[in-house]
Design a protein around this motif. Structure first.
Motif, PDB file in Angstrom:
ATOM      1  N   MET A 198      59.168 131.989  52.584  1.00  0.00           N
ATOM      2  CA  MET A 198      60.610 132.236  52.508  1.00  0.00           C
ATOM      3  C   MET A 198      60.904 133.680  52.945  1.00  0.00           C
ATOM      4  O   MET A 198      60.345 134.628  52.392  1.00  0.00           O
ATOM      5  N   PRO A 199      61.748 133.892  53.958  1.00  0.00           N
ATOM      6  CA  PRO A 199      62.038 135.252  54.439  1.00  0.00           C
ATOM      7  C   PRO A 199      62.667 136.113  53.344  1.00  0.00           C
ATOM      8  O   PRO A 199      63.425 135.617  52.498  1.00  0.00           O
ATOM      9  N   THR A 200      62.364 137.411  53.381  1.00  0.00           N
ATOM     10  CA  THR A 200      62.944 138.345  52.414  1.00  0.00           C
ATOM     11  C   THR A 200      63.564 139.531  53.138  1.00  0.00           C
ATOM     12  O   THR A 200      63.262 139.793  54.305  1.00  0.00           O
ATOM     13  N   TYR A 201      64.445 140.249  52.442  1.00  0.00           N
ATOM     14  CA  TYR A 201      65.033 141.473  52.972  1.00  0.00           C
ATOM     15  C   TYR A 201      65.414 142.376  51.809  1.00  0.00           C
ATOM     16  O   TYR A 201      65.540 141.932  50.669  1.00  0.00           O
ATOM     17  N   ARG A 202      65.597 143.662  52.088  1.00  0.00           N
ATOM     18  CA  ARG A 202      65.978 144.639  51.077  1.00  0.00           C
ATOM     19  C   ARG A 202      67.314 145.272  51.442  1.00  0.00           C
ATOM     20  O   ARG A 202      67.664 145.395  52.612  1.00  0.00           O
ATOM     21  N   ASP A 203      68.032 145.695  50.417  1.00  0.00           N
ATOM     22  CA  ASP A 203      69.279 146.417  50.638  1.00  0.00           C
ATOM     23  C   ASP A 203      69.662 147.096  49.327  1.00  0.00           C
ATOM     24  O   ASP A 203      69.184 146.703  48.256  1.00  0.00           O
ATOM     25  N   GLU A 204      70.497 148.110  49.414  1.00  0.00           N
ATOM     26  CA  GLU A 204      71.056 148.714  48.207  1.00  0.00           C
ATOM     27  C   GLU A 204      72.489 148.258  48.080  1.00  0.00           C
ATOM     28  O   GLU A 204      73.166 147.990  49.082  1.00  0.00           O
ATOM     29  N   ALA A 205      72.944 148.152  46.842  1.00  0.00           N
ATOM     30  CA  ALA A 205      74.268 147.562  46.631  1.00  0.00           C
ATOM     31  C   ALA A 205      74.859 148.020  45.309  1.00  0.00           C
ATOM     32  O   ALA A 205      74.152 148.524  44.428  1.00  0.00           O
ATOM     33  N   VAL A 206      76.170 147.829  45.185  1.00  0.00           N
ATOM     34  CA  VAL A 206      76.877 148.019  43.917  1.00  0.00           C
ATOM     35  C   VAL A 206      77.273 146.630  43.407  1.00  0.00           C
ATOM     36  O   VAL A 206      77.815 145.822  44.167  1.00  0.00           O
ATOM     37  N   VAL A 207      76.989 146.365  42.137  1.00  0.00           N
ATOM     38  CA  VAL A 207      77.353 145.082  41.543  1.00  0.00           C
ATOM     39  C   VAL A 207      78.859 145.063  41.287  1.00  0.00           C
ATOM     40  O   VAL A 207      79.390 145.944  40.600  1.00  0.00           O
ATOM     41  N   LEU A 208      79.548 144.047  41.828  1.00  0.00           N
ATOM     42  CA  LEU A 208      80.990 143.920  41.652  1.00  0.00           C
ATOM     43  C   LEU A 208      81.349 143.017  40.479  1.00  0.00           C
ATOM     44  O   LEU A 208      82.213 143.345  39.673  1.00  0.00           O
ATOM     45  N   ARG A 209      80.697 141.884  40.376  1.00  0.00           N
ATOM     46  CA  ARG A 209      80.994 140.954  39.282  1.00  0.00           C
ATOM     47  C   ARG A 209      79.863 139.956  39.153  1.00  0.00           C
ATOM     48  O   ARG A 209      79.020 139.820  40.048  1.00  0.00           O
ATOM     49  N   THR A 210      79.857 139.254  38.034  1.00  0.00           N
ATOM     50  CA  THR A 210      78.850 138.231  37.779  1.00  0.00           C
ATOM     51  C   THR A 210      79.514 137.033  37.120  1.00  0.00           C
ATOM     52  O   THR A 210      80.565 137.154  36.501  1.00  0.00           O
ATOM     53  N   HIS A 211      78.900 135.872  37.270  1.00  0.00           N
ATOM     54  CA  HIS A 211      79.316 134.742  36.454  1.00  0.00           C
ATOM     55  C   HIS A 211      78.133 133.802  36.219  1.00  0.00           C
ATOM     56  O   HIS A 211      77.168 133.781  36.985  1.00  0.00           O
ATOM     57  N   LYS A 212      78.221 133.060  35.152  1.00  0.00           N
ATOM     58  CA  LYS A 212      77.113 132.236  34.701  1.00  0.00           C
ATOM     59  C   LYS A 212      76.840 131.083  35.659  1.00  0.00           C
ATOM     60  O   LYS A 212      77.734 130.520  36.272  1.00  0.00           O
TER      61      LYS A 212
ATOM     62  N   SER B 126      77.017 145.628  49.540  1.00  0.00           N
ATOM     63  CA  SER B 126      75.773 146.277  49.957  1.00  0.00           C
ATOM     64  C   SER B 126      75.991 147.222  51.131  1.00  0.00           C
ATOM     65  O   SER B 126      76.998 147.155  51.837  1.00  0.00           O
ATOM     66  N   ARG B 127      75.012 148.078  51.328  1.00  0.00           N
ATOM     67  CA  ARG B 127      75.077 149.047  52.422  1.00  0.00           C
ATOM     68  C   ARG B 127      74.954 148.359  53.779  1.00  0.00           C
ATOM     69  O   ARG B 127      75.707 148.655  54.707  1.00  0.00           O
ATOM     70  N   GLY B 128      74.009 147.462  53.928  1.00  0.00           N
ATOM     71  CA  GLY B 128      73.716 146.917  55.245  1.00  0.00           C
ATOM     72  C   GLY B 128      74.230 145.525  55.524  1.00  0.00           C
ATOM     73  O   GLY B 128      74.354 145.135  56.687  1.00  0.00           O
ATOM     74  N   HIS B 129      74.544 144.761  54.469  1.00  0.00           N
ATOM     75  CA  HIS B 129      74.922 143.361  54.654  1.00  0.00           C
ATOM     76  C   HIS B 129      76.324 143.045  54.131  1.00  0.00           C
ATOM     77  O   HIS B 129      76.700 141.876  54.025  1.00  0.00           O
ATOM     78  N   GLY B 130      77.104 144.051  53.789  1.00  0.00           N
ATOM     79  CA  GLY B 130      78.446 143.805  53.286  1.00  0.00           C
ATOM     80  C   GLY B 130      78.422 143.091  51.950  1.00  0.00           C
ATOM     81  O   GLY B 130      77.590 143.380  51.086  1.00  0.00           O
ATOM     82  N   LYS B 131      79.314 142.143  51.772  1.00  0.00           N
ATOM     83  CA  LYS B 131      79.373 141.402  50.511  1.00  0.00           C
ATOM     84  C   LYS B 131      78.274 140.342  50.482  1.00  0.00           C
ATOM     85  O   LYS B 131      78.070 139.610  51.456  1.00  0.00           O
TER      86      LYS B 131
ATOM     87  N   LEU C 111      78.878 140.331  56.484  1.00  0.00           N
ATOM     88  CA  LEU C 111      79.302 141.215  57.562  1.00  0.00           C
ATOM     89  C   LEU C 111      79.238 142.661  57.079  1.00  0.00           C
ATOM     90  O   LEU C 111      79.783 142.983  56.020  1.00  0.00           O
ATOM     91  N   PRO C 112      78.576 143.563  57.808  1.00  0.00           N
ATOM     92  CA  PRO C 112      78.462 144.954  57.364  1.00  0.00           C
ATOM     93  C   PRO C 112      79.821 145.577  57.055  1.00  0.00           C
ATOM     94  O   PRO C 112      80.791 145.374  57.787  1.00  0.00           O
ATOM     95  N   ALA C 113      79.893 146.316  55.957  1.00  0.00           N
ATOM     96  CA  ALA C 113      81.113 147.022  55.559  1.00  0.00           C
ATOM     97  C   ALA C 113      80.694 148.377  54.999  1.00  0.00           C
ATOM     98  O   ALA C 113      80.966 148.705  53.844  1.00  0.00           O
ATOM     99  N   LEU C 114      80.011 149.147  55.846  1.00  0.00           N
ATOM    100  CA  LEU C 114      79.388 150.385  55.390  1.00  0.00           C
ATOM    101  C   LEU C 114      80.401 151.358  54.815  1.00  0.00           C
ATOM    102  O   LEU C 114      80.163 151.969  53.768  1.00  0.00           O
TER     103      LEU C 114
END
Length: 254
Positions: free
Chosen positions: A1-15, A27-32, A109-112
């Motif tokens: 299974m392909p993997t990737y890394r990125d840094e991000a800010v958590v906006l919200r969560t749900h169960k 995220s920095r490189g992959h947008g939302k 979509l990137p949204a740096l």
């Protein structure tokens, strides 16, 4: 299974199911990104508080057929901790992450620039600006103005938003897009003081030095105009704005 890394800010969560959560991130490189954190609701989860809203994290993802899966999470900045101890700053932060969520609509979509603005806003909210602490309302309005301007909806704070007549002008109309002259001023436009115009211009430009002597009345008027402008541009109001205490515009982070 392909993997990737990125840094991000958590906006919200749900169960999701009995033990999982769907985490929405900017995220920095992959947008939302919307990804699954498996088993995160169990007390034995290796992620713990790393995937709470406001947290700045370094993540590894496994690419899934519908949603990607978070396989590793390392906390970079635990903004959720100081915000969770201060109701005013917490509610202010909620407005900021809800705005980021609304402005970045397409996943993958990137949204740096939006990522950078949100990260900078959370840093200023919790640790102060590059010119020292500022009231939470001021930090929030600076973020909101810069974020919505970056998304293509910058308010006109110099000339008439309708006819282009040179300022200064004394009325502000969210519907028209900013300052309006006497001839173009629609009913219901707000009267705006010159000090408030200068203040908003400083916030858009990130000029914190120019905000050192701004008083609470100016901050309060500016916040009201920013909230009205943002709500109009987003077509519906932010739920988190209802929880703000606007009676304390002069308080600063401790």
């Amino acid at each position: 299974m392909p993997t990737y890394r990125d840094e991000a800010v958590v906006l919200r969560t749900h169960k999701l199911g009995e033990a999982d959560r769907i985490i929405t991130l900017l995220s920095r490189g992959h947008g939302k990104i919307r990804a699954v954190a498996k088993g995160v609701r169990r007390t034995s989860s290796k992620f713990g508080a790393r995937l709470e809203p406001f947290t700045h994290v370094d993540l590894q993802f496994a690419t899934g057929r519908t949603l990607d899966v978070i396989t590793q999470a390392v906390t970079l900045h635990p903004y959720s901790e100081p915000l969770g101890r201060d109701y005013e700053r917490y509610t202010t932060g909620q407005v900021m992450i809800e705005t980021a969520d609304r402005l970045v609509t397409e996943e993958g979509l990137p949204a740096l620039r939006q990522f950078q603005l949100l990260l900078g806003g959370l840093q200023a909210l919790t640790a102060g600006t590059n010119d020292g602490p500022r009231p939470p309302a001021m930090v929030m309005d600076a973020y909101l103005l810069r974020a919505i301007s970056s998304a293509g909806y910058a308010p006109n704070l110099v000339d008439c938003a309708r006819c282009g007549a040179s300022g200064p002008h004394e009325a502000f109309s969210p519907v028209m897009g900013g300052l309006v002259c006497r001839s173009c001023r629609p009913p219901g436009s707000a009267h705006i003081e010159p000090a408030t115009i200068a203040y908003l211009v400083a916030l858009v430009g990130g000029d914190w030095v120019a905000t050192r002597e701004v008083g609470p009345t100016t901050v309060r008027q500016g916040s009201g105009l920013v909230a009205a402008f943002l709500s109009w541009q987003l077509e519906r109001g932010l739920r988190s704005l209802r929880h703000l205490d606007r009676s304390r515009p002069d308080s600063v982070p401790g």
